[in-house]
Design an enzyme around this catalytic site. Structure first.
Site, PDB file in Angstrom:
ATOM      1  N   ASP A 113       0.872  -1.163   0.000  1.00 49.32           N
ATOM      2  CA  ASP A 113       0.000   0.000   0.000  1.00 49.32           C
ATOM      3  C   ASP A 113       0.921   1.228   0.000  1.00 49.32           C
ATOM      4  O   ASP A 113       2.132   1.113   0.209  1.00 49.32           O
ATOM      5  CB  ASP A 113      -0.896  -0.036   1.245  1.00 49.32           C
ATOM      6  CG  ASP A 113      -1.885   1.122   1.304  1.00 49.32           C
ATOM      7  OD1 ASP A 113      -2.234   1.650   0.230  1.00 49.32           O
ATOM      8  OD2 ASP A 113      -2.282   1.494   2.415  1.00 49.32           O
ATOM      9  N   ASP A 115      -0.091   5.128   1.175  1.00 47.33           N
ATOM     10  CA  ASP A 115      -0.294   6.010   2.337  1.00 47.33           C
ATOM     11  C   ASP A 115      -0.306   5.209   3.631  1.00 47.33           C
ATOM     12  O   ASP A 115      -1.056   4.250   3.783  1.00 47.33           O
ATOM     13  CB  ASP A 115      -1.614   6.768   2.189  1.00 47.33           C
ATOM     14  CG  ASP A 115      -1.595   7.739   1.033  1.00 47.33           C
ATOM     15  OD1 ASP A 115      -1.150   8.876   1.223  1.00 47.33           O
ATOM     16  OD2 ASP A 115      -2.021   7.352  -0.078  1.00 47.33           O
ATOM     17  N   ASP A 306      -1.826  -0.723   5.660  1.00 49.87           N
ATOM     18  CA  ASP A 306      -2.250  -0.190   6.962  1.00 49.87           C
ATOM     19  C   ASP A 306      -3.740   0.080   7.061  1.00 49.87           C
ATOM     20  O   ASP A 306      -4.252   0.347   8.148  1.00 49.87           O
ATOM     21  CB  ASP A 306      -1.520   1.126   7.251  1.00 49.87           C
ATOM     22  CG  ASP A 306      -2.075   2.278   6.409  1.00 49.87           C
ATOM     23  OD1 ASP A 306      -2.103   2.127   5.168  1.00 49.87           O
ATOM     24  OD2 ASP A 306      -2.496   3.289   6.991  1.00 49.87           O
TER      25      ASP A 306
END
Length: 369
Positions: A113, A115, A306
């Site tokens: 991922d 961000d 996250d």
């Protein structure tokens, strides 16, 4: 797999010719039918006109509760503490040997991922820059393993942040996938570029909703609408909590006119995307298949993320019984991930360690020859 959505959405491009040459359909990496073209998840209709007002209020309340629950973290329970959570989701750095031992005789494929994983979460999404050290770690990773960035951002935007052309990019939560045009070729078969866009028909609708949302949310200070091409993000990280309800009402006011779109939540962000069965988990399966590992036991996918949207990918790996999900979080969260890392800095340490392990393995193999 992407081709099952619509025969025009998986395109093989020959970089030498500069034009799309054919259409390629893939079989599912994991058994299970996807919706047929034109079939979408419908929004249930109201049973009577009398219930419209109360039902709308209930939906706003539910949305507001969800915004609070997902911002900034999602604790699995009030009593669960980090120590007990770590027992079930140990640090990927502490368990590194266990992870690489599971890869013996297999090709590791890395999914990341952006961000909160490669860059810190910041108030202004336009300033979510990764460090030069992180970029170097990702570049080195791609030298030894097929590496993909899977983000909710639009593909062009996340590429501008990462600036590495040797990676696979899956933007818009996996609804816009493109293979690298340079670097090592890991794909089995031809060297052509894969493009997957299962929600292409929604582009005019997404653009229309974007304009409406920009206008409607002007009254809420701090709100920011981001156009991620195949989906939209309404960021409320800079919005005072007392204005969240107003923002939720404005967003619902727009989206209720578009039943083919669905509204979900991330970390201080509301996301609007097509109601098709396609998410980061589907993107992971598609990329594995395009690499030639659809039904192979010779691959070990590692997915690091996250956000709650990464849970779709974690679940795919758990259901496959193959590979590992690694959640980036400093606090306990309900997750399908097997391991954890606390912050982007630990992600960089993990990637660097993976690269060093691979280099060492290759050197030992060369010396034995």
């Amino acid at each position: 797999m992407c081709g099952e959505m619509t025969n025009q959405n998986v395109i093989i491009s020959d970089p030498r010719s500069g034009f799309d040459s054919s259409v390629l359909s893939f079989s599912p990496a994991v058994p299970g039918p996807l919706p047929q073209p034109g079939r979408f998840i419908a929004v249930p209709a109201m049973k009577s006109f009398k219930n419209i007002e109360s039902a709308a209020g209930d939906r706003i309340t539910a949305l507001l509760d969800s915004m609070r629950a997902s911002s900034p973290t999602r604790r699995s329970s009030e009593t669960e503490n980090i120590k007990s959570w770590i027992v079930h989701h140990p640090s990927a750095l502490n368990m590194f040997e266990e992870i690489v031992n599971a890869s013996k005789g297999k090709q590791i494929v890395v999914f990341l991922d952006y961000d909160g994983t490669l860059s810190p979460i910041v108030d202004d999404p336009e300033k979510a820059f990764m460090t030069s050290e992180m970029r170097e770690a990702v570049r080195d990773t791609a030298k030894y393993f097929p590496t993909a960035i899977v983000s909710g951002r639009c593909r062009a935007k996340v590429f501008n942040f990462v600036k590495l052309s040797e990676l696979y990019y899956a933007g818009s939560h996996g609804m816009d996938i493109k293979a690298p045009v340079k670097g090592r070729n890991y794909r089995k078969g031809n060297n052509q570029t894969v493009l997957c866009q299962p929600a292409r028909e929604f582009l005019p609708m997404i653009h229309e909703v974007y304009k409406s949302l920009v206008e409607k949310t002007k009254s809420v200070p701090g709100a920011k609408v981001e156009n991620n091409k195949f989906c939209l993000s309404v960021h409320f990280r800079r919005v005072e909590e007392k204005r969240w309800n107003e923002l939720a009402e404005q967003v619902k006011l727009v989206t209720k006119e578009y039943p083919r779109l669905r509204l979900t939540q991330g970390r201080k962000v509301l996301e609007i995307r097509p109601s098709i069965k396609w998410d980061k988990g589907n993107a992971l399966e598609f990329l594995l298949e395009s690499l030639g590992y659809a039904n192979s036991n010779d691959v070990l996918p590692i997915y690091i993320g996250d956000d709650r949207t990464d849970e779709d990918a974690f679940k795919v790996l758990r259901d496959r019984g193959q590979g590992f999900g690694i959640l980036v979080s400093k606090s306990p969260k309900e997750t399908n991930a097997s391991y954890s890392l606390q912050e982007p800095l630990e992600v960089m340490y993990f990637l660097n360690r993976l690269v060093e392990w691979k280099r060492s393995s290759l050197q030992q193999r060369f010396q034995r020859k």
